[in-house]
Design a protein around this motif. Structure first.
Motif, mmCIF file in Angstrom:
data_model
loop_
_atom_site.group_PDB
_atom_site.id
_atom_site.type_symbol
_atom_site.label_atom_id
_atom_site.label_comp_id
_atom_site.label_asym_id
_atom_site.label_seq_id
_atom_site.Cartn_x
_atom_site.Cartn_y
_atom_site.Cartn_z
ATOM 1 N N ILE A 64 0.855 -1.196 0.000
ATOM 2 C CA ILE A 64 0.000 0.000 0.000
ATOM 3 C C ILE A 64 0.889 1.244 0.000
ATOM 4 C CG2 ILE A 64 -1.826 1.262 1.198
ATOM 5 C CD1 ILE A 64 -2.691 -1.431 0.077
ATOM 6 N N GLY A 65 0.654 2.151 -0.938
ATOM 7 C CA GLY A 65 1.432 3.374 -1.018
ATOM 8 C C GLY A 65 1.102 4.342 0.099
ATOM 9 N N ALA A 66 1.954 5.359 0.216
ATOM 10 C CA ALA A 66 1.802 6.315 1.312
ATOM 11 C C ALA A 66 0.489 7.066 1.244
ATOM 12 C CB ALA A 66 2.978 7.297 1.310
ATOM 13 N N ARG A 67 -0.009 7.337 0.027
ATOM 14 C CA ARG A 67 -1.245 8.112 -0.123
ATOM 15 C C ARG A 67 -2.442 7.262 -0.546
ATOM 16 N NH1 ARG A 67 -0.316 13.501 0.133
ATOM 17 N NH2 ARG A 67 1.851 14.195 -0.009
ATOM 18 N N ASP A 68 -2.265 5.940 -0.610
ATOM 19 C CA ASP A 68 -3.378 5.076 -0.986
ATOM 20 C C ASP A 68 -4.415 5.023 0.138
ATOM 21 O OD1 ASP A 68 -2.137 4.597 -3.347
ATOM 22 O OD2 ASP A 68 -1.306 2.644 -2.763
ATOM 23 N N ALA A 69 -5.670 4.947 -0.250
ATOM 24 C CA ALA A 69 -6.750 4.954 0.739
ATOM 25 C C ALA A 69 -7.089 3.568 1.250
ATOM 26 C CB ALA A 69 -7.997 5.597 0.138
ATOM 27 N N HIS A 70 -6.429 2.540 0.710
ATOM 28 C CA HIS A 70 -6.755 1.171 1.106
ATOM 29 C C HIS A 70 -5.809 0.714 2.222
ATOM 30 C CE1 HIS A 70 -9.539 0.912 -2.248
ATOM 31 N NE2 HIS A 70 -8.591 1.410 -3.042
ATOM 32 N N GLY A 71 -5.797 -0.579 2.453
ATOM 33 C CA GLY A 71 -4.948 -1.132 3.505
ATOM 34 C C GLY A 71 -5.664 -1.206 4.828
ATOM 35 N N PHE B 191 1.050 5.056 15.730
ATOM 36 C CA PHE B 191 2.182 5.985 15.739
ATOM 37 C C PHE B 191 2.716 6.215 14.330
ATOM 38 C CE2 PHE B 191 6.798 6.604 15.900
ATOM 39 C CZ PHE B 191 6.882 7.750 16.675
ATOM 40 N N ASP B 192 2.851 5.135 13.576
ATOM 41 C CA ASP B 192 3.395 5.230 12.218
ATOM 42 C C ASP B 192 2.454 6.000 11.292
ATOM 43 O OD1 ASP B 192 5.144 4.562 9.992
ATOM 44 O OD2 ASP B 192 3.609 3.125 9.406
ATOM 45 N N GLN B 193 1.175 5.688 11.343
ATOM 46 C CA GLN B 193 0.224 6.338 10.446
ATOM 47 C C GLN B 193 -0.010 7.800 10.823
ATOM 48 O OE1 GLN B 193 -1.114 4.862 7.640
ATOM 49 N NE2 GLN B 193 0.340 3.241 8.155
ATOM 50 N N ALA B 194 -0.025 8.094 12.108
ATOM 51 C CA ALA B 194 -0.248 9.474 12.542
ATOM 52 C C ALA B 194 0.910 10.382 12.165
ATOM 53 C CB ALA B 194 -0.476 9.520 14.054
ATOM 54 N N ALA B 195 2.100 9.806 11.975
ATOM 55 C CA ALA B 195 3.269 10.613 11.630
ATOM 56 C C ALA B 195 3.352 10.919 10.136
ATOM 57 C CB ALA B 195 4.545 9.893 12.071
ATOM 58 N N ARG B 196 2.471 10.327 9.331
ATOM 59 C CA ARG B 196 2.511 10.550 7.888
ATOM 60 C C ARG B 196 1.656 11.764 7.521
ATOM 61 N NH1 ARG B 196 2.511 4.545 5.053
ATOM 62 N NH2 ARG B 196 4.023 3.586 6.486
ATOM 63 N N ALA C 10 -3.659 8.427 5.787
ATOM 64 C CA ALA C 10 -2.911 7.811 6.888
ATOM 65 C C ALA C 10 -3.479 8.238 8.237
ATOM 66 C CB ALA C 10 -1.431 8.192 6.789
ATOM 67 N N ILE C 11 -3.866 9.503 8.371
ATOM 68 C CA ILE C 11 -4.462 9.972 9.626
ATOM 69 C C ILE C 11 -5.754 9.223 9.916
ATOM 70 C CG2 ILE C 11 -5.417 11.979 10.816
ATOM 71 C CD1 ILE C 11 -2.411 12.081 10.502
ATOM 72 N N ASP C 12 -6.558 8.969 8.891
ATOM 73 C CA ASP C 12 -7.803 8.205 9.079
ATOM 74 C C ASP C 12 -7.497 6.792 9.576
ATOM 75 O OD1 ASP C 12 -9.303 10.358 8.256
ATOM 76 O OD2 ASP C 12 -9.457 9.688 6.167
ATOM 77 N N ARG C 13 -6.454 6.182 9.011
ATOM 78 C CA ARG C 13 -6.082 4.842 9.475
ATOM 79 C C ARG C 13 -5.601 4.875 10.922
ATOM 80 N NH1 ARG C 13 -4.124 4.001 3.905
ATOM 81 N NH2 ARG C 13 -2.133 4.952 4.506
#
Length: 291
Positions: A60-67, A246-251, A256-259
């Motif tokens: 899953i890419g950094a800006r992909d909405a899936h995952g 932690f990882d997703q919030a830092a992106r 990523a913030i939604d995840r």
């Protein structure tokens, strides 16, 4: 008569004032909790779906909405389970020794002192200890097992103190009645003391689980990051939900913030589910249920 009425009125006023202060303190304690829950739920429900619970971030890419956080959910469950398998038996046996065999001796006082010291140890120190000893000194790799070792260090003092208090609440008459029937002390502990304190011990264990389930600092230095599913906690890096958040919030992107919000919501739901299961087990095994 007038003096008595004046005193009675003064007491009622004081009672109302104290009652109002109690309600105010309750509101001050509950409002932040409710606001945090509302914030997490309102932001996390958007991505809380089957895909999030059954897919990992592999590919899953950094800006992909899936995952999703399947790999992190598996990691958290395994790490907390391993930490519980380490800390609960050790903590419970320590509490039994302090209550039933310690008798205020030098060893029991030393154990109590070190338990108090461990209670105040920051979580990052536990992670640093495991990182320095297990990974650097002994040469083992990052793994879910290393994270479980760090989490068990944080769980043990909570388990010891809660179990100790519950065992001390067991009436001494129950022990004396068992001894009067010729039952050995070890059998009295197993058949009388532990079943009587079982509900409180389970509650203490769940408090310890709830404390470590959201710890991030120990996992940063022992588990490391991975986007792949790793079902083997003894081999290779393994993700956890706190690390995932932690990882997703830092992106720096909204997907990523939604995840991250959904990962936090999932962690809260897992802890609540574990508490519910523990309550059901405690109710099922409660001595009062059979009366």
């Amino acid at each position: 008569m007038t003096t008595i009425q004046h005193i009675s009125t003064g007491r009622r006023i004081k009672d109302r004032v104290v009652q109002g202060l109690v309600y105010l303190a309750f509101a001050l304690a509950v409002v932040p909790l409710i606001s945090v829950l509302w914030l997490v739920i309102s932001n996390g429900l958007e991505r809380f779906d089957l895909e999030f619970l059954t897919h990992s971030m592999n590919g899953i890419g950094a800006r992909d909405a899936h995952g999703g956080a399947y790999h992190a959910i598996i990691g958290t469950l395994e790490q907390v389970l391993l930490a519980s398998l380490i800390s609960v038996p050790i903590g419970l046996l320590t509490a039994i020794y302090l209550v039933e065999y310690g008798n205020g001796g030098r060893l029991s006082r030393s154990i109590s002192f070190f338990v108090d010291v461990m209670t105040g140890v920051p979580s990052v120190v536990a992670g640093l200890f495991v990182f320095a000893f297990w990974i650097l000194f002994l040469g083992f790799q990052f793994s879910g097992w290393a994270g479980a070792l760090a989490l068990s260090i944080l769980m043990m003092p909570t388990v010891v103190r809660s179990a100790e208090e519950m065992l001390r609440l067991v009436p001494g008459d129950l022990r004396e009645a068992s001894y009067a029937l010729g039952v050995p002390k070890w059998r009295t502990i197993v058949k009388v003391v532990l079943p009587t304190a079982f509900t409180g011990i389970v509650t203490g264990v769940m408090l310890a689980v709830a404390r470590v389930a959201g710890e991030t600092a120990p996992l940063l230095m022992t588990v490391f990051f991975t986007n792949s599913i790793n079902n083997d906690p003894f081999n290779g890096p393994q993700m956890g939900l706190p690390l995932f958040v932690f990882d997703q919030a830092a992106r720096p992107n909204d997907t990523a913030i939604d995840r991250a919000w959904t990962g936090a919501l999932t962690l809260i739901l897992i802890v609540m589910l574990l508490n519910l299961v523990a309550r059901l087990i405690a109710w099922w095994r409660s001595p009062a249920r059979g009366r």
